[in-house]
Design a protein around this motif. Structure first.
Motif, PDB file in Angstrom:
ATOM      1  N   ASP A 557     -74.188 -34.214  30.235  1.00  0.00           N
ATOM      2  CA  ASP A 557     -75.593 -33.789  30.209  1.00  0.00           C
ATOM      3  C   ASP A 557     -76.371 -34.446  31.341  1.00  0.00           C
ATOM      4  OD1 ASP A 557     -75.145 -32.196  28.013  1.00  0.00           O
ATOM      5  OD2 ASP A 557     -75.871 -33.690  26.554  1.00  0.00           O
ATOM      6  N   HIS A 558     -76.057 -35.688  31.622  1.00  0.00           N
ATOM      7  CA  HIS A 558     -76.764 -36.370  32.703  1.00  0.00           C
ATOM      8  C   HIS A 558     -76.403 -35.755  34.056  1.00  0.00           C
ATOM      9  CE1 HIS A 558     -78.960 -39.499  34.760  1.00  0.00           C
ATOM     10  NE2 HIS A 558     -77.912 -39.701  35.550  1.00  0.00           N
ATOM     11  N   PHE A 559     -75.135 -35.430  34.263  1.00  0.00           N
ATOM     12  CA  PHE A 559     -74.736 -34.787  35.517  1.00  0.00           C
ATOM     13  C   PHE A 559     -75.577 -33.531  35.745  1.00  0.00           C
ATOM     14  CE2 PHE A 559     -70.171 -36.365  34.502  1.00  0.00           C
ATOM     15  CZ  PHE A 559     -70.542 -37.670  34.815  1.00  0.00           C
ATOM     16  N   ARG A 560     -75.700 -32.744  34.713  1.00  0.00           N
ATOM     17  CA  ARG A 560     -76.463 -31.492  34.847  1.00  0.00           C
ATOM     18  C   ARG A 560     -77.944 -31.782  35.131  1.00  0.00           C
ATOM     19  NH1 ARG A 560     -73.194 -30.604  30.068  1.00  0.00           N
ATOM     20  NH2 ARG A 560     -71.474 -29.163  30.547  1.00  0.00           N
ATOM     21  N   SER A 561     -78.450 -32.853  34.524  1.00  0.00           N
ATOM     22  CA  SER A 561     -79.881 -33.153  34.680  1.00  0.00           C
ATOM     23  C   SER A 561     -80.224 -33.581  36.104  1.00  0.00           C
ATOM     24  CB  SER A 561     -80.297 -34.246  33.692  1.00  0.00           C
ATOM     25  OG  SER A 561     -79.797 -35.515  34.085  1.00  0.00           O
ATOM     26  N   VAL A 562     -79.247 -34.104  36.849  1.00  0.00           N
ATOM     27  CA  VAL A 562     -79.520 -34.527  38.232  1.00  0.00           C
ATOM     28  C   VAL A 562     -79.010 -33.489  39.235  1.00  0.00           C
ATOM     29  CG1 VAL A 562     -79.543 -36.978  37.649  1.00  0.00           C
ATOM     30  CG2 VAL A 562     -77.380 -35.898  38.354  1.00  0.00           C
ATOM     31  N   GLY A 563     -78.686 -32.290  38.749  1.00  0.00           N
ATOM     32  CA  GLY A 563     -78.331 -31.196  39.640  1.00  0.00           C
ATOM     33  C   GLY A 563     -76.871 -31.105  39.993  1.00  0.00           C
ATOM     34  N   LEU A 564     -76.018 -31.815  39.267  1.00  0.00           N
ATOM     35  CA  LEU A 564     -74.573 -31.736  39.521  1.00  0.00           C
ATOM     36  C   LEU A 564     -73.895 -30.866  38.479  1.00  0.00           C
ATOM     37  CD1 LEU A 564     -73.693 -35.489  40.270  1.00  0.00           C
ATOM     38  CD2 LEU A 564     -74.059 -33.655  41.930  1.00  0.00           C
ATOM     39  N   LYS A 565     -72.893 -30.153  38.910  1.00  0.00           N
ATOM     40  CA  LYS A 565     -72.025 -29.460  37.968  1.00  0.00           C
ATOM     41  C   LYS A 565     -71.013 -30.476  37.439  1.00  0.00           C
ATOM     42  CE  LYS A 565     -72.355 -25.058  40.443  1.00  0.00           C
ATOM     43  NZ  LYS A 565     -71.593 -24.009  41.184  1.00  0.00           N
ATOM     44  N   PRO A 566     -70.662 -30.416  36.155  1.00  0.00           N
ATOM     45  CA  PRO A 566     -69.710 -31.400  35.624  1.00  0.00           C
ATOM     46  C   PRO A 566     -68.407 -31.465  36.406  1.00  0.00           C
ATOM     47  CG  PRO A 566     -70.765 -30.243  33.821  1.00  0.00           C
ATOM     48  CD  PRO A 566     -71.206 -29.548  35.084  1.00  0.00           C
ATOM     49  N   GLU A 567     -67.946 -30.334  36.953  1.00  0.00           N
ATOM     50  CA  GLU A 567     -66.683 -30.358  37.697  1.00  0.00           C
ATOM     51  C   GLU A 567     -66.787 -31.132  39.010  1.00  0.00           C
ATOM     52  OE1 GLU A 567     -68.256 -26.036  38.314  1.00  0.00           O
ATOM     53  OE2 GLU A 567     -68.280 -27.583  36.740  1.00  0.00           O
ATOM     54  N   GLN A 568     -68.006 -31.447  39.437  1.00  0.00           N
ATOM     55  CA  GLN A 568     -68.165 -32.246  40.650  1.00  0.00           C
ATOM     56  C   GLN A 568     -67.820 -33.713  40.428  1.00  0.00           C
ATOM     57  OE1 GLN A 568     -72.279 -30.350  41.828  1.00  0.00           O
ATOM     58  NE2 GLN A 568     -71.449 -31.433  43.621  1.00  0.00           N
ATOM     59  N   VAL A 569     -67.748 -34.128  39.182  1.00  0.00           N
ATOM     60  CA  VAL A 569     -67.396 -35.510  38.869  1.00  0.00           C
ATOM     61  C   VAL A 569     -65.928 -35.555  38.458  1.00  0.00           C
ATOM     62  CG1 VAL A 569     -67.885 -37.510  37.417  1.00  0.00           C
ATOM     63  CG2 VAL A 569     -69.747 -36.012  38.168  1.00  0.00           C
ATOM     64  N   GLY A 570     -65.161 -36.377  39.188  1.00  0.00           N
ATOM     65  CA  GLY A 570     -63.735 -36.521  38.897  1.00  0.00           C
ATOM     66  C   GLY A 570     -63.443 -37.883  38.309  1.00  0.00           C
ATOM     67  N   LEU A 571     -62.636 -37.912  37.267  1.00  0.00           N
ATOM     68  CA  LEU A 571     -62.309 -39.159  36.584  1.00  0.00           C
ATOM     69  C   LEU A 571     -60.832 -39.481  36.727  1.00  0.00           C
ATOM     70  CD1 LEU A 571     -64.262 -38.691  33.213  1.00  0.00           C
ATOM     71  CD2 LEU A 571     -65.123 -39.530  35.414  1.00  0.00           C
ATOM     72  N   LEU A 572     -60.543 -40.693  37.176  1.00  0.00           N
ATOM     73  CA  LEU A 572     -59.182 -41.240  37.156  1.00  0.00           C
ATOM     74  C   LEU A 572     -59.140 -42.204  35.979  1.00  0.00           C
ATOM     75  CD1 LEU A 572     -56.345 -41.831  38.199  1.00  0.00           C
ATOM     76  CD2 LEU A 572     -57.353 -43.384  39.885  1.00  0.00           C
ATOM     77  N   LEU A 573     -58.505 -41.761  34.886  1.00  0.00           N
ATOM     78  CA  LEU A 573     -58.526 -42.531  33.648  1.00  0.00           C
ATOM     79  C   LEU A 573     -57.534 -43.683  33.661  1.00  0.00           C
ATOM     80  CD1 LEU A 573     -58.711 -39.423  31.309  1.00  0.00           C
ATOM     81  CD2 LEU A 573     -60.578 -41.036  31.759  1.00  0.00           C
ATOM     82  N   VAL A 574     -56.327 -43.420  34.176  1.00  0.00           N
ATOM     83  CA  VAL A 574     -55.258 -44.427  34.251  1.00  0.00           C
ATOM     84  C   VAL A 574     -54.613 -44.305  35.630  1.00  0.00           C
ATOM     85  CG1 VAL A 574     -53.064 -45.224  33.285  1.00  0.00           C
ATOM     86  CG2 VAL A 574     -54.850 -44.326  31.761  1.00  0.00           C
ATOM     87  N   ASP A 575     -54.564 -45.398  36.342  1.00  0.00           N
ATOM     88  CA  ASP A 575     -54.050 -45.376  37.711  1.00  0.00           C
ATOM     89  C   ASP A 575     -52.523 -45.427  37.731  1.00  0.00           C
ATOM     90  OD1 ASP A 575     -54.187 -45.503  40.549  1.00  0.00           O
ATOM     91  OD2 ASP A 575     -53.891 -47.666  40.466  1.00  0.00           O
ATOM     92  N   GLU A 576     -51.912 -44.517  38.482  1.00  0.00           N
ATOM     93  CA  GLU A 576     -50.473 -44.487  38.726  1.00  0.00           C
ATOM     94  C   GLU A 576     -49.660 -44.735  37.457  1.00  0.00           C
ATOM     95  OE1 GLU A 576     -49.829 -47.317  41.864  1.00  0.00           O
ATOM     96  OE2 GLU A 576     -50.415 -45.890  43.413  1.00  0.00           O
ATOM     97  N   PRO A 577     -49.883 -43.942  36.394  1.00  0.00           N
ATOM     98  CA  PRO A 577     -49.101 -44.153  35.169  1.00  0.00           C
ATOM     99  C   PRO A 577     -47.622 -43.898  35.416  1.00  0.00           C
ATOM    100  CG  PRO A 577     -50.242 -42.038  35.092  1.00  0.00           C
ATOM    101  CD  PRO A 577     -50.752 -42.758  36.311  1.00  0.00           C
ATOM    102  N   GLU A 578     -46.769 -44.781  34.842  1.00  0.00           N
ATOM    103  CA  GLU A 578     -45.334 -44.635  35.061  1.00  0.00           C
ATOM    104  C   GLU A 578     -44.537 -44.819  33.772  1.00  0.00           C
ATOM    105  OE1 GLU A 578     -45.851 -48.776  34.489  1.00  0.00           O
ATOM    106  OE2 GLU A 578     -47.011 -47.369  35.702  1.00  0.00           O
ATOM    107  N   SER A 579     -45.214 -45.160  32.665  1.00  0.00           N
ATOM    108  CA  SER A 579     -44.514 -45.419  31.411  1.00  0.00           C
ATOM    109  C   SER A 579     -45.076 -44.531  30.310  1.00  0.00           C
ATOM    110  CB  SER A 579     -44.680 -46.886  31.017  1.00  0.00           C
ATOM    111  OG  SER A 579     -46.044 -47.173  30.746  1.00  0.00           O
ATOM    112  N   GLU A 580     -44.306 -44.409  29.242  1.00  0.00           N
ATOM    113  CA  GLU A 580     -44.758 -43.621  28.093  1.00  0.00           C
ATOM    114  C   GLU A 580     -46.033 -44.218  27.511  1.00  0.00           C
ATOM    115  OE1 GLU A 580     -43.061 -41.877  23.824  1.00  0.00           O
ATOM    116  OE2 GLU A 580     -41.890 -43.315  24.994  1.00  0.00           O
ATOM    117  N   LYS A 581     -46.130 -45.551  27.514  1.00  0.00           N
ATOM    118  CA  LYS A 581     -47.325 -46.212  26.998  1.00  0.00           C
ATOM    119  C   LYS A 581     -48.561 -45.795  27.785  1.00  0.00           C
ATOM    120  CE  LYS A 581     -49.356 -50.806  26.377  1.00  0.00           C
ATOM    121  NZ  LYS A 581     -49.150 -52.277  26.533  1.00  0.00           N
ATOM    122  N   LYS A 582     -48.457 -45.823  29.124  1.00  0.00           N
ATOM    123  CA  LYS A 582     -49.612 -45.455  29.951  1.00  0.00           C
ATOM    124  C   LYS A 582     -49.967 -43.982  29.765  1.00  0.00           C
ATOM    125  CE  LYS A 582     -50.394 -49.391  32.110  1.00  0.00           C
ATOM    126  NZ  LYS A 582     -50.058 -49.592  33.525  1.00  0.00           N
TER     127      LYS A 582
END
Length: 808
Positions: A557-582
């Motif tokens: 909602d905040h992205f939209r309020s400042v004139g951004l489309k949500p798809e313009q924001v990219g999230l890297l949740l876990v860096d270089e996951p290599e295990s089942e746990k990650k």
């Protein structure tokens, strides 16, 4: 580059060894102490406490024999031998092995002697002293080697060896200490005694690569001297000067690294070494000033010379309107003094104002794990219509001519480059700029980012003084997907039911957007791999899902309020996951975000396995950007997996994050990544990292024990200087756009029913362009000192430009 052989250098200061009697080994059977416990399992045993002085040598590979003492933990290894009494000492020998399996030779073996075990006197680096007798074998084949010297003239009871390792392994089977002349018992100690040997070693570890660079500079000159046809008196005089320079390097005082820039020449001694190089050139009868060319991406050694005459010498640039391209010119100075030259460009649009044309001096910068690189591109100082450049005596300085064609009209523009020293004209070189009647788009198609984290001041070398300049430079070089830390998207606080007590503070996010106005994407490293809980709730639990849903809904909602489309924001949740746990952590977040706000872009840099969890996680992402060096050596099924996901609608790309970065070729590592992105159908590219390092200056790798900076520019506290690495990234982005434009032009002409020969040729060109440019590339083929044809991308790009002009 000049051959970096050691033939002439090894002859300097060497005494004849033939016929010398074998000296008594004072260390035989003596006790010793080790600073670190030996820990390489295949050779470690209880006898490690006596094997280094038992007089027995290892038979077979060192690291598989119990007669060897071995370490696998890197760093400094100390060995202190107690001779039992004060003895005269004439030499030492340390027997080791390496050359394969990641076992490299030590970088230095500093020796110290003491009569009481408290005050230590330096004896020098055994690696350097031994190289005067025989150089260590090159890496690539298993070899044993004795680091030895018989040039000591000292005395003492305790002898300490501090072995400096930049890699992990060190193996030794025997150390000898050779008895010297009895007169050495009264010899005065040289150098300043120390009580804190480890502190002294830290200083020496920083100075070692500095001295290595100075020795390389001197080797280049002595190699020339060895090949020169000179009268014997002149040769002897020059050889004695070289001997003096060798001694000065060995005894060079420490440099205060805190305020040091590793720009060659780095100090007065290196300046004298280059002046010696100039003297050798003059003795050979070479001209005081020589102008010549190499390809702009080819490496250039500090005192590299032209291989022959340069007929048709010219600076040439061909481009569309609204893009930036470059060419180079090399100037070699054999005069006894530095050459201060005025560079004036005449005949191009804008008169001597040279609309869009900038002259950079290419400066050589020392590196910790490589040779000096001619890579930094500071803008030459302007004085009226002239650019002022300095070519130190005995060096080659490259000029980098950069042209921004935004203000140039289409057509062929011809002028001349006048090089003058005072009133004397040194050269008159043609310059040609051809601008095609095609406009490069204001925004490139490729999404380009690099982990600079410009949201933070005080980290990654970013300061309040250099941040704006860094952002401006990145924008000018095509960065449209900047990265920020998770601090710009805080979680807020929740009550026990998962309802906001206090929503997240948006100030830092808004400031980041304001810092990067008009960016296509705003990338955020959420970083949940090491701390998977969200606001105290474990992944997968109902309360976790409630909190994450509340959080991501707020931010969308905040992205939209400042004139951004949500798809313009990219999230890297876990860096270089290599295990089942990650991957399970990643999935827990992705499932909630995709359910609540599916428009937000989920971006991933995965290390892939055949595990079902991994495959499910990849399918939950929007953008998949594998590690390019890894891609080039992964098994085919991994690449097939990404191709399949791409065909199903996932966006693809590449990022690179290897090191040491200063070893990398701007062409094959930085520029060609964008061609490779196009080849796999990708539209994302990234590099670790566009920031610097808070603990040392990008201009001074000698101040760190690690790999050095990954930054493709030269960042300091007050500003930023572009470099060939960054210019290669920009040209790669532009090359990618050429491919995109040709693809679009082919589709448009084809839709109009055109069946011309030009269309058929353009199709063939596009189909083969990337494979031609990328041919022969490997995961290990990114070193800058590897010979390769770096002109192929230029050749193919110009063919694309011609094809675009032909397709009406």
């Amino acid at each position: 580059m000049k051959r970096k052989g050691y033939a002439m250098f090894s002859m300097l200061l060497c005494g004849a060894m033939a016929g010398a009697a074998t000296p008594r080994n004072l260390a035989l059977g003596k006790s010793y102490t080790l600073s670190d416990r030996p820990n390489y399992s295949l050779c470690t045993d209880g006898a490690d406490a006596v094997q280094l002085t038992d007089g027995k040598r290892t038979e077979g590979k060192f690291w598989t024999q119990k007669t060897t003492v071995g370490w696998s933990s890197g760093g400094l290894k100390g060995i202190t031998i107690d001779l039992g009494d004060v003895h005269s000492i004439g030499g030492v020998l340390l027997s080791t092995a390496g050359g394969v399996a990641g076992v490299h030779w030590p970088t230095q073996i500093q020796m110290f002697v003491s009569t009481d075990g408290r005050e230590w006197h330096p004896l020098g680096d055994l690696i350097v002293l031994s190289s005067r007798l025989a150089a260590a074998p090159k890496y690539g084949e298993y070899a044993t080697h004795e680091f030895r010297t018989d040039a000591l003239k000292t005395h003492g009871r305790f002898v300490k060896f501090l072995v400096d390792l930049e890699e992990l392994y060190f193996f030794c089977d025997e150390i000898e200490i050779h008895e010297g002349d009895p007169a050495f018992l009264s010899a005065a100690y040289e150098g300043t005694p120390v009580t804190d040997v480890m502190a002294r070693m830290r200083s020496l570890a920083s100075m070692r690569p500095v001295k290595e660079q100075l020795r390389r500079d001197l080797v280049a000159a002595t190699d020339d001297l060895a090949k020169a046809k000179l009268a014997e008196p002149l040769r002897e005089a020059l050889t004695e000067k070289a001997n003096t320079l060798v001694r000065r390097i060995d005894t060079m005082p420490d440099i205060h690294l805190e305020t040091f820039r590793a720009v060659l020449p780095m100090n007065a001694l290196e300046r004298d070494i280059f002046r010696f190089q100039a003297e050798v050139w003059r003795a050979e009868g070479k001209a005081a000033v020589r102008l010549w060319k190499t390809h702009r991406w080819d490496p250039l050694a500090p005192s590299q010379e032209p291989s022959g005459s340069e007929p048709g010498l010219a600076v040439n640039m061909v481009m569309m309107q609204n893009e930036t391209r470059a060419d180079v010119l090399n100037i070699t100075n054999a005069a006894a003094q530095d050459l201060v030259a005025r560079v004036r460009i005449e005949g191009l649009p804008g008169g001597t104002g040279q609309d869009g044309l900038t002259v950079h001096e290419v400066t050589a910068v020392g590196t910790r794990r490589f040779v000096a690189v001619s890579a930094a591109l500071p803008i030459a100082r302007q004085l009226g219509p002239d650019w002022l450049v300095t070519i130190p005596s005995g060096m080659t300085r490259q000029l980098w001519f950069s042209c921004d064609s935004a203000k140039l009209a289409p057509g062929d523009h011809t002028g001349r480059i006048l090089l003058r020293n005072g009133e004397r004209t040194l050269a008159n070189v043609p310059i040609h700029v051809r601008v095609a009647p095609i406009r490069f788009p204001d925004q490139s198609t490729l999404n380009l980012g690099g982990w600079a984290y410009t949201d933070l001041v005080g980290a990654a070398g970013i300061t309040s003084k250099n941040r704006d300049a860094l952002v401006k430079m990145l924008q000018e070089h095509g960065v449209n997907a900047p990265w920020a830390t998770n601090g710009i998207m805080p979680t807020g606080t929740f009550d026990p039911d998962g309802t906001f007590v206090e929503p997240p503070d948006t100030v830092r996010f808004d400031a980041f957007v304001a810092l990067w106005p008009g960016a296509r994407h705003y990338m955020v490293f959420i970083a949940r791999g090491g701390s998977p809980e969200f606001a105290g709730s474990k992944p997968g639990t109902p309360l976790f899902q409630t909190k994450v849903a509340t959080w991501i809904r707020f931010w969308a909602d905040h992205f939209r309020s400042v004139g951004l489309k949500p798809e313009q924001v990219g999230l890297l949740l876990v860096d270089e996951p290599e295990s089942e746990k990650k991957y399970n952590i990643l999935l827990a977040y992705a499932r909630v975000i995709n359910r609540v706000e599916p428009e937000i872009t989920l971006w991933l840099d995965p290390r892939v396995s055949k595990d079902e969890t991994c495959m499910e996680a990849l399918d939950a992402m929007d953008v998949l950007v594998p590690h390019r060096p890894g891609w080039m050596q992964w098994e085919p099924w991994v690449r097939d997996t990404f191709h399949k996901l791409g065909s199903e609608g996932k966006q693809l790309g590449f990022y690179s994050a290897a090191g040491p970065a200063r070893t990398f070729d701007p062409y094959s590592y930085y520029l060609l990544q964008q061609w490779h992105c196009y080849q796999i159908g990708g539209n994302w590219a990234g590099f670790w990292a566009f920031g610097g390092d808070a603990s040392f200056s990008v201009w001074n790798e000698y101040a760190t024990q690690g790999y050095g900076s990954y930054c493709p520019m030269f960042l300091d506290d007050d500003g930023v200087t572009t470099a060939k690495y960054m210019e290669a990234i920009r040209e790669g982005v532009q090359d990618y756009e050429y491919l995109v434009m040709l693809r679009a032009r082919i589709a448009r002409v084809d839709a109009a029913g055109d069946k011309s020969t030009a269309l058929a040729g353009a199709r063939k060109l596009l189909a083969n362009a990337c494979s031609r440019v990328l041919e022969g590339g490997t995961a290990q083929g990114h070193r800058w000192d590897e010979p390769k044809d770096r002109s192929v991308a230029d050749t193919v790009r110009l063919q694309i430009l011609d094809a675009l002009a032909d397709l009406k």
